[in-house]
Enzyme design. Structure first.
Site, PDB file in Angstrom:
ATOM      1  N   HIS A  61       5.795 -11.506   1.314  1.00  0.00           N
ATOM      2  CA  HIS A  61       7.118 -10.765   1.541  1.00  0.00           C
ATOM      3  C   HIS A  61       7.931 -11.780   0.817  1.00  0.00           C
ATOM      4  O   HIS A  61       9.046 -11.570   0.785  1.00  0.00           O
ATOM      5  CB  HIS A  61       6.912 -10.827   3.312  1.00  0.00           C
ATOM      6  CG  HIS A  61       7.274 -12.236   3.471  1.00  0.00           C
ATOM      7  ND1 HIS A  61       6.317 -13.058   4.060  1.00  0.00           N
ATOM      8  CD2 HIS A  61       8.725 -12.796   4.075  1.00  0.00           C
ATOM      9  CE1 HIS A  61       6.745 -13.830   4.869  1.00  0.00           C
ATOM     10  NE2 HIS A  61       7.992 -13.800   5.015  1.00  0.00           N
ATOM     11  N   CYS A 168      13.041 -15.440   1.612  1.00  0.00           N
ATOM     12  CA  CYS A 168      12.777 -15.441   2.841  1.00  0.00           C
ATOM     13  C   CYS A 168      13.183 -16.156   3.433  1.00  0.00           C
ATOM     14  O   CYS A 168      14.019 -16.148   4.964  1.00  0.00           O
ATOM     15  CB  CYS A 168      11.139 -14.995   3.863  1.00  0.00           C
ATOM     16  SG  CYS A 168      11.233 -14.886   5.216  1.00  0.00           S
TER      17      CYS A 168
HETATM   18 ZN    ZN Z   1       8.819 -15.359   5.899  1.00  0.00          ZN
END
Ligand code: ZN
Ligand code: APR
Ligand code: ZN
Length: 367
Positions: A61, A168
């Site tokens: 992700h 992230c």
């Molecule tokens: Zn992450």
């Protein structure tokens, strides 16, 4: 087209490298040729089942790549653009999006929980079997289709392996400090967990001007990284009660802000227990869904403590990521130091084993 991708078929299994079929991007979608995928603990949580994911799915992700193709109606991106996929799709018009809280958008939650796009289908398959899009972005694939609304253009001159981390680790840790807790200059901070995300909470606190920044971890190497990222004090939790150590470091007062960046109920409670009166505890780590934590009511009421959580750094990625890039260019945000190891994509399971062993600050796989 075919692409090599890392598929999780079942909880408890490792990733399998498969040649999946990738359908062409449909209206409002973008095909990305991935350059780098970030090795974040949340994917490991999906492998162990701590984090529920619709399977089989291509994990990953965190990432960065180059637009290879666009579907009809895509206006903000073109082939050749350098991009970061955003792991929480946001519709742009709902109550939460309108309020500057895109990570709370229900459209994004739906994609996250189903592993399918909003039309209920996926663009990945394997021998005719549907393969899901983990977090809607599936960065562990040579090619991934992502909705235009979940793709952010970045400058061409930024190295893609480092840019990947912005999507992230950096935005989640930094954002928890700056957007959620709003750490003030002179404040005191403790961060539990000096991994890829926690180190960014630490450097966020340093950039925000916190005076005392205490890092807690179990691994000496992580505590060294923590110092490099701005921790003024470090506590090895294997040496004894970390709460007592943090209280001792603050003259018994406790800290103004505590961050839990591990994902364990025990350390969430420890972080809360480190707070001073009116202190704010922000939980960033992801614990298994059924887990609960409890805190003494007396401290909530008579000390006016705050316990909250932060998802995706409580951020507005389209505004925050360019700011992070500017901080990096100004030499204030450590990205080069964060990327401590790079693996070829085929060694992705080894990259996760190294994360579990606590060997890296953050690593990426490159394609
Ligand atoms: Zn992450
Ligand atoms: N006490 C202190 N530190 C601990 C403990 C403990 N009991 N258990 C683990 N740690 C430390 C590890 O040594 C490691 O340095 O927590 C750190 C976790 O870092 P990473 O494995 O690099 O994980 P990261 O990718 O930073 O994610 C942390 O944030 O976004 C969430 O899902 C993610 O829950 C995960 C958390
Ligand atoms: Zn929305």
């Amino acid at each position: 087209m075919k692409a090599k991708a890392a598929v999780l078929f079942e909880v408890g299994k490792r990733l399998e490298l498969c040649d999946v079929d990738v359908a062409a991007p449909q209206a409002g979608e973008v095909l990305i040729r991935m350059a780098a995928g970030g090795v974040c603990h949340s994917d490991l949580h999906a492998m162990t089942g701590h984090l529920v994911a619709s399977l089989p799915a291509i994990l990953g992700h965190e990432g960065a790549g180059v637009v290879a193709d666009v579907g009809s109606g895509v206006t903000s991106l073109k082939p050749g653009d350098h991009v970061i996929p955003l792991w929480r799709l946001s519709c742009g018009v709902c109550e939460f999006c309108s309020d500057g809280r895109p990570a709370l958008c229900n459209a994004g939650l739906q994609v996250r929980m189903t592993g399918r796009f909003l039309d209920g289908t996926t663009r990945f398959s394997l021998s005719g079997r549907e393969i899901k899009h983990f977090a809607g972005v599936s960065t562990f694939s040579e090619y991934s289709v992502v909705p235009e609304k979940a793709v952010l253009k970045i400058p061409d001159d930024l190295p893609l392996d480092k840019a990947a981390l912005l999507g992230c680790a950096v935005i989640t840790g930094y954002g928890a400090v700056v957007n959620c807790a709003k750490v003030k200059p002179g404040g005191s901070v403790v961060v539990f967990g000096a991994g890829g995300v926690g180190l960014n909470a630490i450097q966020g606190a340093a950039i925000a001007g916190a005076e005392k920044i205490i890092a807690v971890d179990l691994v000496p190497r992580k505590l060294e990284y923590a110092r490099q990222f701005g921790a003024t004090h470090v506590v090895n939790a294997s040496d004894g009660d970390p709460v007592a150590a943090v209280r001792a470091l603050t003259g018994g007062r406790g800290v103004d802000y505590a961050f839990e960046v591990i994902g364990l109920p025990k350390t969430m409670r420890q972080a809360y227990d480190c707070l001073a009166k009116r202190g704010v505890c922000v939980v960033v780590g992801v614990a298994p869904m059924a887990m609960e934590i409890s805190v003494p009511v007396m401290t909530l009421v008579y000390e006016e403590r705050v316990l909250t959580g932060s998802v995706y750094g409580s951020s507005r990625p389209a505004i925050d990521i360019p700011k992070l890039i500017a901080l990096y260019r100004a030499g204030k945000l450590k990205l080069d130091e964060l990327l401590t190891r790079t693996y070829p994509f085929r060694e992705i399971n080894e990259a996760y084993a190294a994360l579990e062993r606590g060997e890296v600050a953050r690593s990426v796989v490159t394609f």
